[in-house]
Design a protein around this motif. Structure first.
Motif, PDB file in Angstrom:
ATOM      1  N   GLU A  22       0.836  -1.209   0.000  1.00 21.93           N
ATOM      2  CA  GLU A  22       0.000   0.000   0.000  1.00 21.93           C
ATOM      3  C   GLU A  22       0.868   1.255   0.000  1.00 21.93           C
ATOM      4  N   TRP A  23       1.887   1.283   0.843  1.00 24.18           N
ATOM      5  CA  TRP A  23       2.786   2.446   0.905  1.00 24.18           C
ATOM      6  C   TRP A  23       3.495   2.637  -0.427  1.00 24.18           C
ATOM      7  N   THR A  24       3.923   1.544  -1.048  1.00 25.64           N
ATOM      8  CA  THR A  24       4.653   1.620  -2.315  1.00 25.64           C
ATOM      9  C   THR A  24       3.799   2.269  -3.392  1.00 25.64           C
ATOM     10  N   PHE A  25       2.563   1.812  -3.542  1.00 23.27           N
ATOM     11  CA  PHE A  25       1.706   2.391  -4.575  1.00 23.27           C
ATOM     12  C   PHE A  25       1.341   3.839  -4.258  1.00 23.27           C
ATOM     13  N   ASP A  26       1.119   4.149  -2.989  1.00 27.46           N
ATOM     14  CA  ASP A  26       0.865   5.554  -2.607  1.00 27.46           C
ATOM     15  C   ASP A  26       2.081   6.419  -2.921  1.00 27.46           C
ATOM     16  N   ASP A  27       3.271   5.923  -2.601  1.00 25.55           N
ATOM     17  CA  ASP A  27       4.501   6.673  -2.846  1.00 25.55           C
ATOM     18  C   ASP A  27       4.730   6.875  -4.343  1.00 25.55           C
ATOM     19  N   TYR A  68      -3.927   3.714  -6.560  1.00 27.26           N
ATOM     20  CA  TYR A  68      -2.854   4.411  -7.275  1.00 27.26           C
ATOM     21  C   TYR A  68      -3.436   5.191  -8.449  1.00 27.26           C
ATOM     22  N   LEU A  69      -4.254   4.522  -9.252  1.00 25.93           N
ATOM     23  CA  LEU A  69      -4.870   5.179 -10.407  1.00 25.93           C
ATOM     24  C   LEU A  69      -5.755   6.345  -9.985  1.00 25.93           C
ATOM     25  N   ARG A  70      -6.584   6.118  -8.991  1.00 22.11           N
ATOM     26  CA  ARG A  70      -7.503   7.172  -8.565  1.00 22.11           C
ATOM     27  C   ARG A  70      -6.735   8.363  -7.995  1.00 22.11           C
ATOM     28  N   THR A  71      -5.612   8.105  -7.343  1.00 21.21           N
ATOM     29  CA  THR A  71      -4.790   9.189  -6.802  1.00 21.21           C
ATOM     30  C   THR A  71      -4.206  10.050  -7.912  1.00 21.21           C
ATOM     31  N   ILE A  72      -3.733   9.419  -8.999  1.00 28.11           N
ATOM     32  CA  ILE A  72      -3.131  10.219 -10.066  1.00 28.11           C
ATOM     33  C   ILE A  72      -4.173  10.777 -11.033  1.00 28.11           C
ATOM     34  N   LEU A  73      -5.344  10.163 -11.107  1.00 26.73           N
ATOM     35  CA  LEU A  73      -6.391  10.660 -12.007  1.00 26.73           C
ATOM     36  C   LEU A  73      -7.223  11.764 -11.369  1.00 26.73           C
ATOM     37  N   ASN A  74      -7.422  11.700 -10.060  1.00 26.17           N
ATOM     38  CA  ASN A  74      -8.327  12.639  -9.401  1.00 26.17           C
ATOM     39  C   ASN A  74      -7.989  14.107  -9.629  1.00 26.17           C
ATOM     40  N   PRO A  75      -6.728  14.527  -9.507  1.00 25.40           N
ATOM     41  CA  PRO A  75      -6.442  15.945  -9.746  1.00 25.40           C
ATOM     42  C   PRO A  75      -6.793  16.387 -11.169  1.00 25.40           C
ATOM     43  N   VAL A  76      -6.596  15.505 -12.127  1.00 29.79           N
ATOM     44  CA  VAL A  76      -6.901  15.827 -13.521  1.00 29.79           C
ATOM     45  C   VAL A  76      -8.407  16.000 -13.698  1.00 29.79           C
ATOM     46  N   GLU A 127       4.235  14.750  -8.238  1.00 34.14           N
ATOM     47  CA  GLU A 127       5.260  15.777  -8.051  1.00 34.14           C
ATOM     48  C   GLU A 127       6.048  16.023  -9.328  1.00 34.14           C
ATOM     49  N   LYS A 128       6.377  14.955 -10.043  1.00 36.44           N
ATOM     50  CA  LYS A 128       7.158  15.079 -11.273  1.00 36.44           C
ATOM     51  C   LYS A 128       6.340  15.613 -12.441  1.00 36.44           C
ATOM     52  N   HIS A 129       5.036  15.323 -12.427  1.00 33.02           N
ATOM     53  CA  HIS A 129       4.190  15.650 -13.570  1.00 33.02           C
ATOM     54  C   HIS A 129       2.919  16.382 -13.132  1.00 33.02           C
ATOM     55  N   PRO A 130       3.035  17.631 -12.724  1.00 35.56           N
ATOM     56  CA  PRO A 130       1.816  18.348 -12.362  1.00 35.56           C
ATOM     57  C   PRO A 130       0.931  18.514 -13.606  1.00 35.56           C
ATOM     58  N   PHE A 131      -0.369  18.476 -13.411  1.00 39.87           N
ATOM     59  CA  PHE A 131      -1.314  18.575 -14.522  1.00 39.87           C
ATOM     60  C   PHE A 131      -1.176  19.938 -15.191  1.00 39.87           C
ATOM     61  N   ASP A 132      -1.002  19.908 -16.514  1.00 40.59           N
ATOM     62  CA  ASP A 132      -0.770  21.137 -17.272  1.00 40.59           C
ATOM     63  C   ASP A 132      -2.023  21.667 -17.967  1.00 40.59           C
ATOM     64  N   GLY A 133      -3.162  21.068 -17.689  1.00 41.77           N
ATOM     65  CA  GLY A 133      -4.409  21.535 -18.294  1.00 41.77           C
ATOM     66  C   GLY A 133      -4.806  20.769 -19.543  1.00 41.77           C
ATOM     67  N   ASN A 134      -3.904  19.969 -20.103  1.00 38.51           N
ATOM     68  CA  ASN A 134      -4.228  19.206 -21.303  1.00 38.51           C
ATOM     69  C   ASN A 134      -4.559  17.767 -20.897  1.00 38.51           C
ATOM     70  N   TRP A 135      -5.839  17.487 -20.829  1.00 41.92           N
ATOM     71  CA  TRP A 135      -6.346  16.205 -20.361  1.00 41.92           C
ATOM     72  C   TRP A 135      -5.839  15.053 -21.220  1.00 41.92           C
ATOM     73  N   ASP A 136      -5.919  15.190 -22.534  1.00 39.28           N
ATOM     74  CA  ASP A 136      -5.493  14.113 -23.439  1.00 39.28           C
ATOM     75  C   ASP A 136      -4.025  13.754 -23.237  1.00 39.28           C
ATOM     76  N   ALA A 186       2.480   7.042  -6.614  1.00 40.20           N
ATOM     77  CA  ALA A 186       1.506   8.039  -7.070  1.00 40.20           C
ATOM     78  C   ALA A 186       1.958   9.455  -6.704  1.00 40.20           C
ATOM     79  N   GLN A 187       2.438   9.644  -5.472  1.00 41.39           N
ATOM     80  CA  GLN A 187       2.887  10.970  -5.046  1.00 41.39           C
ATOM     81  C   GLN A 187       4.095  11.437  -5.854  1.00 41.39           C
ATOM     82  N   ILE A 188       5.015  10.535  -6.120  1.00 37.59           N
ATOM     83  CA  ILE A 188       6.193  10.878  -6.924  1.00 37.59           C
ATOM     84  C   ILE A 188       5.758  11.273  -8.334  1.00 37.59           C
ATOM     85  N   PHE A 189       4.820  10.519  -8.911  1.00 36.66           N
ATOM     86  CA  PHE A 189       4.315  10.842 -10.246  1.00 36.66           C
ATOM     87  C   PHE A 189       3.697  12.243 -10.256  1.00 36.66           C
TER      88      PHE A 189
END
Length: 190
Positions: A53-58, A106-114, A65-74, A60-63
């Motif tokens: 659980e910690w690994t997948f959360d980590d 993991y998916l929901r964590t990285i998809l939710n902000p978008v 941090e490295k790739h903030p959403f730039d407004g282009n959904w596609d 997601a957080q690293i992703f």
């Protein structure tokens, strides 16, 4: 030092998960792979489930941090799918194992902000209330993460990539319609 050690254990787990399913990985395998001892493992994690659980959360957080959403959904969804393909064996082994919940979270964590930004942007200027906005965000987050999990479960094939592309086309229209419909419904109740 503590985060460095946790990540060393996590990286060892990720490496092993890339080669075999979760249910075949032991704490002994993990600590031998990273050159630590069992006591160090248990200092940082209660058990292998806690580590997973910690690994997948980590990850997601690293992703994020490295790739903030730039407004282009596609482009962002393509980036997420590329990230998953880079970790293909690890992700497939996790989904094929006992608990796919980690991958789903993991998916929901990285998809939710978008999805949150897309829905809130589309709702700008409307009178839709916060509960309805959050409902739409949760609905589209769930739908997209479910489609991506289906893609993973089917070996990340092009057929399922095309289904995700179709979702993106439909979502643009249906999110706007959902906002309009729920706004109308809430205004009729007033």
């Amino acid at each position: 030092m503590s985060l460095t050690t946790k990540r060393a254990i996590s990286n060892s787990f990720s490496e092993l998960l890339s080669k075999t399913t979760f249910d075949k990985i032991t704490v002994r395998d993990i600590v031998e792979n990273c050159g630590l001892n069992r006591q160090t493992f248990y200092y940082h994690f209660h058990d292998i489930y806690d580590l997973a659980e910690w690994t997948f959360d980590d990850h997601a957080q690293i992703f994020l941090e490295k790739h903030p959403f730039d407004g282009n959904w596609d482009n962002y969804i393509v980036l997420i799918l590329g990230q998953l393909k880079d970790k293909k064996h690890m992700i497939i082994n996790a989904v094929d194992s006992m608990n796919r919940r980690w991958v789903e979270n993991y998916l929901r964590t990285i998809l939710n902000p978008v999805i949150t930004e897309v829905v809130r942007d589309m709702a700008t200027g409307s009178t839709i209330n916060e509960d309805n906005i959050n409902f739409i965000i949760d609905l589209y987050d769930f739908m997209l993460s479910s489609l991506i999990l289906e893609w993973v479960e089917n070996g990340m094939s092009d057929y399922y990539t095309q289904r995700i592309d179709k979702y993106m086309i439909i979502a643009r229209v249906s999110i706007a319609d959902a906002i309009k419909s729920l706004e109308q419904e809430q205004n009729n109740k007033v």
